[in-house]
Design a protein around this motif. Structure first.
Motif, PDB file in Angstrom:
ATOM      1  N   ARG A  52       0.830  -1.206   0.000  1.00 12.53           N
ATOM      2  CA  ARG A  52       0.000   0.000   0.000  1.00 12.53           C
ATOM      3  C   ARG A  52       0.868   1.261   0.000  1.00 12.53           C
ATOM      4  O   ARG A  52       0.600   2.210  -0.744  1.00 12.53           O
ATOM      5  CB  ARG A  52      -0.937   0.013   1.205  1.00 12.53           C
ATOM      6  N   ALA A  53       1.919   1.271   0.815  1.00 13.49           N
ATOM      7  CA  ALA A  53       2.809   2.436   0.887  1.00 13.49           C
ATOM      8  C   ALA A  53       3.510   2.678  -0.448  1.00 13.49           C
ATOM      9  O   ALA A  53       3.626   3.826  -0.898  1.00 13.49           O
ATOM     10  CB  ALA A  53       3.837   2.242   1.992  1.00 13.49           C
ATOM     11  N   SER A  72     -11.350  -6.793  -0.347  1.00 16.81           N
ATOM     12  CA  SER A  72     -11.277  -6.662   1.109  1.00 16.81           C
ATOM     13  C   SER A  72     -11.728  -7.983   1.711  1.00 16.81           C
ATOM     14  O   SER A  72     -12.287  -8.828   1.022  1.00 16.81           O
ATOM     15  CB  SER A  72     -12.157  -5.505   1.594  1.00 16.81           C
ATOM     16  N   GLY A  73     -11.457  -8.153   2.981  1.00 17.97           N
ATOM     17  CA  GLY A  73     -11.856  -9.393   3.644  1.00 17.97           C
ATOM     18  C   GLY A  73     -10.812  -9.850   4.635  1.00 17.97           C
ATOM     19  O   GLY A  73     -10.147  -9.029   5.258  1.00 17.97           O
ATOM     20  N   THR A  74     -10.650 -11.156   4.750  1.00 17.44           N
ATOM     21  CA  THR A  74      -9.755 -11.710   5.762  1.00 17.44           C
ATOM     22  C   THR A  74      -8.758 -12.701   5.161  1.00 17.44           C
ATOM     23  O   THR A  74      -9.036 -13.324   4.140  1.00 17.44           O
ATOM     24  CB  THR A  74     -10.541 -12.429   6.865  1.00 17.44           C
ATOM     25  N   ILE A  75      -7.630 -12.808   5.834  1.00 15.03           N
ATOM     26  CA  ILE A  75      -6.617 -13.812   5.528  1.00 15.03           C
ATOM     27  C   ILE A  75      -6.363 -14.542   6.844  1.00 15.03           C
ATOM     28  O   ILE A  75      -6.014 -13.912   7.841  1.00 15.03           O
ATOM     29  CB  ILE A  75      -5.308 -13.183   5.001  1.00 15.03           C
ATOM     30  N   ALA A 103      -4.642  -8.963  -3.415  1.00 14.40           N
ATOM     31  CA  ALA A 103      -5.138  -7.658  -2.982  1.00 14.40           C
ATOM     32  C   ALA A 103      -4.259  -6.623  -3.687  1.00 14.40           C
ATOM     33  O   ALA A 103      -3.061  -6.573  -3.458  1.00 14.40           O
ATOM     34  CB  ALA A 103      -5.041  -7.504  -1.478  1.00 14.40           C
ATOM     35  N   VAL A 104      -4.861  -5.838  -4.580  1.00 15.82           N
ATOM     36  CA  VAL A 104      -4.127  -4.827  -5.340  1.00 15.82           C
ATOM     37  C   VAL A 104      -4.594  -3.452  -4.864  1.00 15.82           C
ATOM     38  O   VAL A 104      -5.792  -3.216  -4.709  1.00 15.82           O
ATOM     39  CB  VAL A 104      -4.379  -4.989  -6.858  1.00 15.82           C
ATOM     40  N   PHE A 105      -3.641  -2.562  -4.653  1.00 12.10           N
ATOM     41  CA  PHE A 105      -3.952  -1.229  -4.157  1.00 12.10           C
ATOM     42  C   PHE A 105      -4.014  -0.232  -5.312  1.00 12.10           C
ATOM     43  O   PHE A 105      -3.274  -0.349  -6.285  1.00 12.10           O
ATOM     44  CB  PHE A 105      -2.918  -0.794  -3.113  1.00 12.10           C
ATOM     45  N   THR A 106      -4.914   0.742  -5.194  1.00 14.52           N
ATOM     46  CA  THR A 106      -5.078   1.754  -6.235  1.00 14.52           C
ATOM     47  C   THR A 106      -4.260   2.991  -5.896  1.00 14.52           C
ATOM     48  O   THR A 106      -4.156   3.385  -4.736  1.00 14.52           O
ATOM     49  CB  THR A 106      -6.559   2.142  -6.411  1.00 14.52           C
ATOM     50  N   ARG A 107      -3.694   3.564  -6.933  1.00 15.27           N
ATOM     51  CA  ARG A 107      -2.851   4.743  -6.752  1.00 15.27           C
ATOM     52  C   ARG A 107      -3.690   5.920  -6.294  1.00 15.27           C
ATOM     53  O   ARG A 107      -4.886   5.982  -6.509  1.00 15.27           O
ATOM     54  CB  ARG A 107      -2.139   5.065  -8.062  1.00 15.27           C
ATOM     55  N   LEU A 108      -3.049   6.848  -5.669  1.00 10.82           N
ATOM     56  CA  LEU A 108      -3.578   8.104  -5.151  1.00 10.82           C
ATOM     57  C   LEU A 108      -4.374   7.969  -3.863  1.00 10.82           C
ATOM     58  O   LEU A 108      -4.246   8.790  -2.977  1.00 10.82           O
ATOM     59  CB  LEU A 108      -4.405   8.856  -6.196  1.00 10.82           C
ATOM     60  N   ASN A 109      -5.216   6.927  -3.737  1.00 11.04           N
ATOM     61  CA  ASN A 109      -6.011   6.842  -2.503  1.00 11.04           C
ATOM     62  C   ASN A 109      -5.715   5.597  -1.658  1.00 11.04           C
ATOM     63  O   ASN A 109      -6.159   5.507  -0.522  1.00 11.04           O
ATOM     64  CB  ASN A 109      -7.505   6.946  -2.805  1.00 11.04           C
ATOM     65  N   ALA A 146      -3.915 -23.386  16.094  1.00 12.69           N
ATOM     66  CA  ALA A 146      -4.234 -22.003  16.483  1.00 12.69           C
ATOM     67  C   ALA A 146      -4.336 -21.167  15.213  1.00 12.69           C
ATOM     68  O   ALA A 146      -3.637 -21.416  14.230  1.00 12.69           O
ATOM     69  CB  ALA A 146      -3.150 -21.448  17.401  1.00 12.69           C
ATOM     70  N   THR A 147      -5.218 -20.181  15.222  1.00 12.04           N
ATOM     71  CA  THR A 147      -5.440 -19.356  14.040  1.00 12.04           C
ATOM     72  C   THR A 147      -5.356 -17.883  14.396  1.00 12.04           C
ATOM     73  O   THR A 147      -5.833 -17.468  15.454  1.00 12.04           O
ATOM     74  CB  THR A 147      -6.839 -19.650  13.434  1.00 12.04           C
ATOM     75  N   ARG A 148      -4.757 -17.107  13.513  1.00 12.80           N
ATOM     76  CA  ARG A 148      -4.726 -15.646  13.609  1.00 12.80           C
ATOM     77  C   ARG A 148      -5.341 -15.122  12.321  1.00 12.80           C
ATOM     78  O   ARG A 148      -5.071 -15.639  11.238  1.00 12.80           O
ATOM     79  CB  ARG A 148      -3.298 -15.115  13.729  1.00 12.80           C
ATOM     80  N   VAL A 149      -6.165 -14.101  12.438  1.00  9.24           N
ATOM     81  CA  VAL A 149      -6.870 -13.554  11.285  1.00  9.24           C
ATOM     82  C   VAL A 149      -6.426 -12.118  11.032  1.00  9.24           C
ATOM     83  O   VAL A 149      -6.339 -11.315  11.959  1.00  9.24           O
ATOM     84  CB  VAL A 149      -8.407 -13.599  11.498  1.00  9.24           C
ATOM     85  N   ILE A 150      -6.147 -11.839   9.777  1.00 15.57           N
ATOM     86  CA  ILE A 150      -5.805 -10.477   9.337  1.00 15.57           C
ATOM     87  C   ILE A 150      -7.015  -9.956   8.568  1.00 15.57           C
ATOM     88  O   ILE A 150      -7.560 -10.636   7.709  1.00 15.57           O
ATOM     89  CB  ILE A 150      -4.573 -10.508   8.406  1.00 15.57           C
ATOM     90  N   THR A 151      -7.429  -8.737   8.896  1.00 17.34           N
ATOM     91  CA  THR A 151      -8.555  -8.120   8.207  1.00 17.34           C
ATOM     92  C   THR A 151      -8.040  -6.988   7.339  1.00 17.34           C
ATOM     93  O   THR A 151      -7.327  -6.100   7.806  1.00 17.34           O
ATOM     94  CB  THR A 151      -9.580  -7.568   9.223  1.00 17.34           C
ATOM     95  N   LEU A 152      -8.401  -7.039   6.062  1.00 15.95           N
ATOM     96  CA  LEU A 152      -8.042  -6.006   5.103  1.00 15.95           C
ATOM     97  C   LEU A 152      -9.320  -5.269   4.713  1.00 15.95           C
ATOM     98  O   LEU A 152     -10.227  -5.873   4.146  1.00 15.95           O
ATOM     99  CB  LEU A 152      -7.374  -6.612   3.871  1.00 15.95           C
ATOM    100  N   GLU A 153      -9.385  -4.004   5.062  1.00 18.07           N
ATOM    101  CA  GLU A 153     -10.571  -3.211   4.756  1.00 18.07           C
ATOM    102  C   GLU A 153     -10.479  -2.626   3.347  1.00 18.07           C
ATOM    103  O   GLU A 153      -9.386  -2.486   2.799  1.00 18.07           O
ATOM    104  CB  GLU A 153     -10.722  -2.100   5.789  1.00 18.07           C
ATOM    105  N   PHE A 154     -11.621  -2.271   2.793  1.00 17.83           N
ATOM    106  CA  PHE A 154     -11.672  -1.688   1.450  1.00 17.83           C
ATOM    107  C   PHE A 154     -10.810  -0.417   1.350  1.00 17.83           C
ATOM    108  O   PHE A 154     -10.238  -0.133   0.306  1.00 17.83           O
ATOM    109  CB  PHE A 154     -13.131  -1.360   1.076  1.00 17.83           C
ATOM    110  N   THR A 155     -10.691   0.302   2.451  1.00 21.15           N
ATOM    111  CA  THR A 155      -9.895   1.533   2.474  1.00 21.15           C
ATOM    112  C   THR A 155      -8.403   1.257   2.365  1.00 21.15           C
ATOM    113  O   THR A 155      -7.621   2.188   2.194  1.00 21.15           O
ATOM    114  CB  THR A 155     -10.165   2.309   3.768  1.00 21.15           C
ATOM    115  N   GLY A 156      -8.002  -0.010   2.497  1.00 21.06           N
ATOM    116  CA  GLY A 156      -6.591  -0.366   2.449  1.00 21.06           C
ATOM    117  C   GLY A 156      -5.983  -0.543   3.820  1.00 21.06           C
ATOM    118  O   GLY A 156      -4.828  -0.948   3.942  1.00 21.06           O
ATOM    119  N   VAL A 157      -6.726  -0.226   4.856  1.00 28.78           N
ATOM    120  CA  VAL A 157      -6.234  -0.386   6.223  1.00 28.78           C
ATOM    121  C   VAL A 157      -6.238  -1.859   6.581  1.00 28.78           C
ATOM    122  O   VAL A 157      -7.191  -2.580   6.275  1.00 28.78           O
ATOM    123  CB  VAL A 157      -7.108   0.416   7.213  1.00 28.78           C
ATOM    124  N   VAL A 158      -5.179  -2.310   7.213  1.00 22.55           N
ATOM    125  CA  VAL A 158      -5.047  -3.704   7.600  1.00 22.55           C
ATOM    126  C   VAL A 158      -4.981  -3.804   9.119  1.00 22.55           C
ATOM    127  O   VAL A 158      -4.364  -2.984   9.785  1.00 22.55           O
ATOM    128  CB  VAL A 158      -3.811  -4.365   6.932  1.00 22.55           C
TER     129      VAL A 158
END
Length: 133
Positions: A37-38, A108-111, A96-102, A120-132
């Motif tokens: 994203r960065a 979005s969803g979970t990994i 998950a591909v990020f869009t330029r400028l925003n 044991a399980t750990r879940v990562i949430t990726l929001e539509f805004t790009g925040v993880v």
């Protein structure tokens, strides 16, 4: 008695190692997503970036589509005792591909990351805004 104590210590060490491996995989995948994203927001190489997820690895790639043979892909191989057990991204996607400028993402969803040793399980949430999270 020594065998019993040895067995208990080996079991405790195994659980400790499993927890360390899943924490490492979780942190590294979050880091890869944030890096993609960065790079997109910074318009590195005038391109956008994404992350491709497989059971044993994640790949940071440049462009709109993952190409396994692209030499510029940056591969992170999960510790052998962990795996990406599920990708619950929009439309069943594995990228998950990020869009330029925003910095929003196309999916979005979970990994989910699972320990093969103790399930044991750990879940990562990726929001539509790009925040993880």
């Amino acid at each position: 008695v020594l065998a019993l104590v040895g067995t208990i210590l080996m079991s405790a060490f195994g659980n400790f190692r499993a927890a360390a491996d899943i924490s490492e995989a979780h942190a590294n995948i979050i880091g890869i997503i944030k890096d993609a994203r960065a790079r997109t927001l910074a318009s590195n190489a005038n391109s956008n970036y994404g992350v491709h997820f497989e059971a044993a690895r994640a790949a940071l790639f440049k462009g709109n589509t993952y190409n396994a043979s692209d030499s510029s892909n940056e591969i992170y191989i999960l510790p052998g005792s962990t795996e990406i057990s599920a990708t619950g991204l929009t439309g069943g996607a594995v990228d998950a591909v990020f869009t330029r400028l925003n910095g929003t993402t196309t999916t979005s969803g979970t990994i989910s990351i699972r320990s093969k040793r103790n399930n044991a399980t750990r879940v990562i949430t990726l929001e539509f805004t790009g925040v993880v999270k």
